[in-house]
Each structure stands twice: as structure tokens, then as C-alpha cells.
Design an enzyme around this catalytic site. Structure first.
Site, PDB file in Angstrom:
ATOM      1  N   LYS A 198       0.958  -1.214   0.049  1.00 22.51           N
ATOM      2  CA  LYS A 198      -0.072  -0.074   0.149  1.00 22.51           C
ATOM      3  C   LYS A 198       0.782   1.092   0.227  1.00 22.51           C
ATOM      4  O   LYS A 198       1.733   1.415   0.816  1.00 22.51           O
ATOM      5  CB  LYS A 198      -0.953  -0.174   0.997  1.00 22.51           C
ATOM      6  CG  LYS A 198      -1.777   1.278   1.284  1.00 22.51           C
ATOM      7  CD  LYS A 198      -2.761   1.215   2.544  1.00 22.51           C
ATOM      8  CE  LYS A 198      -3.447   2.483   2.488  1.00 22.51           C
ATOM      9  NZ  LYS A 198      -4.646   2.515   3.777  1.00 22.51           N
ATOM     10  N   LYS A 250      -2.373  -1.609  -3.695  1.00 24.70           N
ATOM     11  CA  LYS A 250      -3.291  -0.277  -3.663  1.00 24.70           C
ATOM     12  C   LYS A 250      -2.239   0.858  -3.763  1.00 24.70           C
ATOM     13  O   LYS A 250      -1.392   0.816  -3.105  1.00 24.70           O
ATOM     14  CB  LYS A 250      -4.081  -0.233  -2.335  1.00 24.70           C
ATOM     15  CG  LYS A 250      -4.999   0.701  -1.926  1.00 24.70           C
ATOM     16  CD  LYS A 250      -5.166   0.824  -0.781  1.00 24.70           C
ATOM     17  CE  LYS A 250      -6.266   2.020  -0.256  1.00 24.70           C
ATOM     18  NZ  LYS A 250      -6.801   1.664   0.897  1.00 24.70           N
TER      19      LYS A 250
HETATM   20  C1  PBG Z   1      -7.108   3.468   5.345  1.00 31.63           C
HETATM   21  C2  PBG Z   1      -7.438   3.423   4.239  1.00 31.63           C
HETATM   22  C3  PBG Z   1      -7.435   4.528   2.936  1.00 31.63           C
HETATM   23  C4  PBG Z   1      -8.193   4.045   2.032  1.00 31.63           C
HETATM   24  C5  PBG Z   1      -8.653   2.958   2.191  1.00 31.63           C
HETATM   25  N1  PBG Z   1      -8.195   2.472   3.538  1.00 31.63           N
HETATM   26  C6  PBG Z   1      -6.900   6.010   3.109  1.00 31.63           C
HETATM   27  C7  PBG Z   1      -5.511   6.147   3.307  1.00 31.63           C
HETATM   28  O1  PBG Z   1      -4.661   5.247   3.402  1.00 31.63           O
HETATM   29  O2  PBG Z   1      -5.047   7.125   3.584  1.00 31.63           O
HETATM   30  C8  PBG Z   1      -8.080   4.746   0.888  1.00 31.63           C
HETATM   31  C9  PBG Z   1      -9.343   4.138  -0.149  1.00 31.63           C
HETATM   32  C10 PBG Z   1      -9.584   5.067  -1.498  1.00 31.63           C
HETATM   33  O3  PBG Z   1      -8.948   6.175  -1.686  1.00 31.63           O
HETATM   34  O4  PBG Z   1     -10.355   4.961  -2.031  1.00 31.63           O
HETATM   35  N2  PBG Z   1      -7.935   2.914   6.644  1.00 31.63           N
END
Ligand code: PBG
Length: 325
Positions: A198, A250
Site C-alpha cells: 500500500k 493499492k
Molecule cells: C485506510 C484506508 C485508506 C483508504 C482505504 N483504507 C486511506 C488512506 O490510507 O489514507 C483509501 C481508499 C480510497 O482512496 O478509495 N483506512
């Protein structure tokens, strides 16, 4: 001399093109991320994500019904607590009466046999500072203290009825720690989806509005540097070794190389999250008449599957599933 080898032969008609397509998307490999908010009387639109809303539990229930009718594979729930319920350690995420656990329980009771109800396991929506972990005395993220909270949160979510917890916080050792806690609690059958690779991405911008994030600053000490692909493969391998049932990459579109590399190595399913910014970019361009919306949606998800994703989390899941029918 005229060519004897003519790849265009197989592109001649729509029927031929359909027959030789290397990548096909099936509705069952699409997962809908959903936001459920506390303290609202009706569903509330999210400005930066046209067509996506913060749900009440009632409207979420209706949306899950539609998702099941459309044939998608599952839903991923995010909780949006009231501001006054946020605190330094994200207690509202662990509280069985917190919005995410309440919504999970309601949706599991109604739909648990018909779809896969998954939950985001992270503190950021529930902390008043907006970080994915608890802070140490210097304002940094305390990795190991955070693991304790994740373990409690995992048990609370599975208690509520989550079939799969999505560990999105990027703390070291989170998969092993949560697996252990779930097993100790007798939840050997609850699955773990590990957001393995991520990245600290600008593409989460609209999501921060969607969940009313309190974050100041950024997440670069725990989410990965976009420059690093090998590190993404390493993170995925670690999570698999720690017992992850599914790995996730992601964001998706800007990270197709990482997705391909992870898919080539993994022995477990690999999913990708087409995040809020990917959605917003296409919607905004389409709203301006600059891009063919339906084609862009289909092309983006096809490309993610082509790069190796077994399933895709996308805010277009239901619409796309319907168009595939
Ligand atoms: C963290 C999380 C995020 C997203 C999913 N889980 C935000 C981040 O990491 O700042 C982002 C998902 C998206 O942008 O659609 N709980």
C-alpha cells in the site's frame, strides 16, 4: 511484398474480438467499498466522488441488496464515526456499538449468507489525529502498541459478523499479530485480507473527504514510497508468510507493475483496490466531456485484471457488473 502475418485478422469483427479476448471480467470478482456514517438521518453525497455516498445503515442495507442482485462478489465496509466519538486510540472502532461494528452486524444478519461482508481494519477513521495507528510520546506512530488495538478491533469486527478483515494500516507484523489474536479468540475461520503493498498516494484524496478524515500531515512513515516496486513485493511476501489469506495492492492503476510482480510470486489470491482518486479522475474528466466514461471504466478495470488481479475493489462495482450482464 504484402504481409502474410496479419494480427488484424482477429480484430475484424466484434464477434471475433470477443472470442479472442484474453481478459474477461466477471461480476463475482468485483467488490464494492461502502461508507457507513454515524449520526446522519439520510444518505449523504460525497462531493469529490460523484455517485458515491455516506450511507446510513438503512441505505447501506438497500445498497447491499442491489449489489447482490448485480452479482458482485462482496462489499468492504468503512465506518465514519461522529467527530465527537473520535479519540487518540480510535476506541469507536473497537466498541461493538461503534458505527462500523453496528453496520456490520446489521448487514451480516440480513445478507451474511448471500455475500461476503468485509470490514476495513484500521484506526484512521476513528482517531482524532487521523493516523492509522496510536501515537508515541514524540508524535510518531507506535507500531507495536497499534498492533494491540488492531487485535481488539479484529475480534470486535468478527464478533459483529465480518467474514474477512481488511488490514489496511501498514504496521509491521500486523498480519501475524491479528491472526494470532483471532485464533486465540476461536475465530480460526475469519479470513485476513492484507493490504500488502500500500503506497502513500495522492490518489486517496477524495477518500479523506468520504470518511471525514482528521489527518494533518501524511502517512509516509508507514505507507510505502511510490518509487519502490521491489519493496512492494517484499511486503506482500512477508504478509503471505504471516498468514494472509488474500493480498492486496493499492492503489491499482498507477501500480500495475507492482501488481504484476506480486501476482507472479503469490500463492494466495491477489486483489487490487481502484481507489477514490482513480474514480474521481475518470468521473471529473467525463463530467467535462473529455473522456468516454463507460469505456474508461471498463478499460481501467480490465487493465487491473490483465495485470494480475483476481478481484478488484472498485466504486463502480455494481454499475460495471450490470453492464457486463
Ligand atoms: C485506510 C484506508 C485508506 C483508504 C482505504 N483504507 C486511506 C488512506 O490510507 O489514507 C483509501 C481508499 C480510497 O482512496 O478509495 N483506512
Amino acid at each position: 511484398m504484402s504481409p502474410t502475418i496479419r494480427p488484424r485478422r482477429l480484430r475484424r469483427t466484434p464477434a471475433l474480438r470477443r472470442l479472442v479476448a484474453e481478459t474477461r471480467i466477471h461480476p463475482s470478482q468485483l467488490i464494492l467499498p461502502m461508507f457507513v456514517a454515524d449520526g446522519i438521518a439520510e444518505a449523504r453525497p460525497i462531493g469529490s466522488m460523484p455517485g458515491v455516498v455516506q450511507h446510513t445503515i438503512d441505505s447501506a442495507s438497500h445498497a447491499v441488496e442491489e449489489a447482490i442482485e448485480a452479482g458482485i462478489g462482496g462489499v468492504m465496509l468503512f465506518g465514519v464515526p461522529r467527530d465527537e466519538d473520535k479519540d487518540a486510540t480510535g476506541s469507536a472502532g473497537i466498541d461493538p456499538d461503534g458505527i462500523l461494528n453496528r453496520a456490520t452486524a446489521a448487514l451480516d444478519e440480513r445478507f451474511g449468507d448471500d455475500t461476503v461482508i468485509q470490514t476495513d481494519l484500521c484506526l484512521d477513521e476513528f482517531t482524532d489525529h487521523g493516523h492509522c495507528g496510536v501515537l508515541d510520546e514524540w508524535g510518531g506512530i507506535d507500531n507495536d502498541e497499534t498492533l494491540e488495538r488492531y487485535a481488539e478491533m479484529a475480534i470486535a469486527q468478527v464478533d459483529a459478523g465480518s467474514a474477512m478483515v481488511g488490514l489496511s494500516g501498514m504496521m509491521d507484523g500486523q498480519v501475524a499479530f491479528v491472526r494470532d489474536a483471532l485464533d486465540d479468540a476461536g475465530y480460526e475461520d475469519a479470513a485476513i485480507l492484507a493490504y500488502a503493498a500500500k503506497y502513500a498516494s495522492a490518489l486517496y484524496g477524495p477518500f479523506r473527504e468520504a470518511v471525514g478524515s482528521s489527518l494533518q500531515g501524511d502517512r509516509r512513515t508507514y505507507q510505502q514510497d511510490p518509487a519502490n516496486a521491489r519493496e512492494g513485493v517484499r511486503e506482500a511476501a512477508l504478509d503471505e508468510a504471516e498468514g494472509a489469506d488474500v493480498l492486496m495492492v493499492k492503489p491499482a492503476s498507477f501500480y500495475l507493475d507492482v501488481l504484476r510482480d506480486v501476482a507472479d510470486e503469490a500463492q494466495v489470491p491477489v486483489w487490487a483496490y481502484q481507489v477514490s482518486g482513480e474514480y474521481a479522475m475518470v468521473e471529473a474528466a467525463a463530467a467535462n466531456g473529455w473522456i468516454d466514461r463507460e469505456r474508461a471504466i471498463a478499460e481501467s478495470v480490465t487493465s487491473i485484471v490483465r495485470a494480475g488481479a483476481d478481484a478488484v475493489l472498485t466504486y463502480w462495482a455494481v454499475e460495471l457488473a450490470r453492464s457486463l450482464r
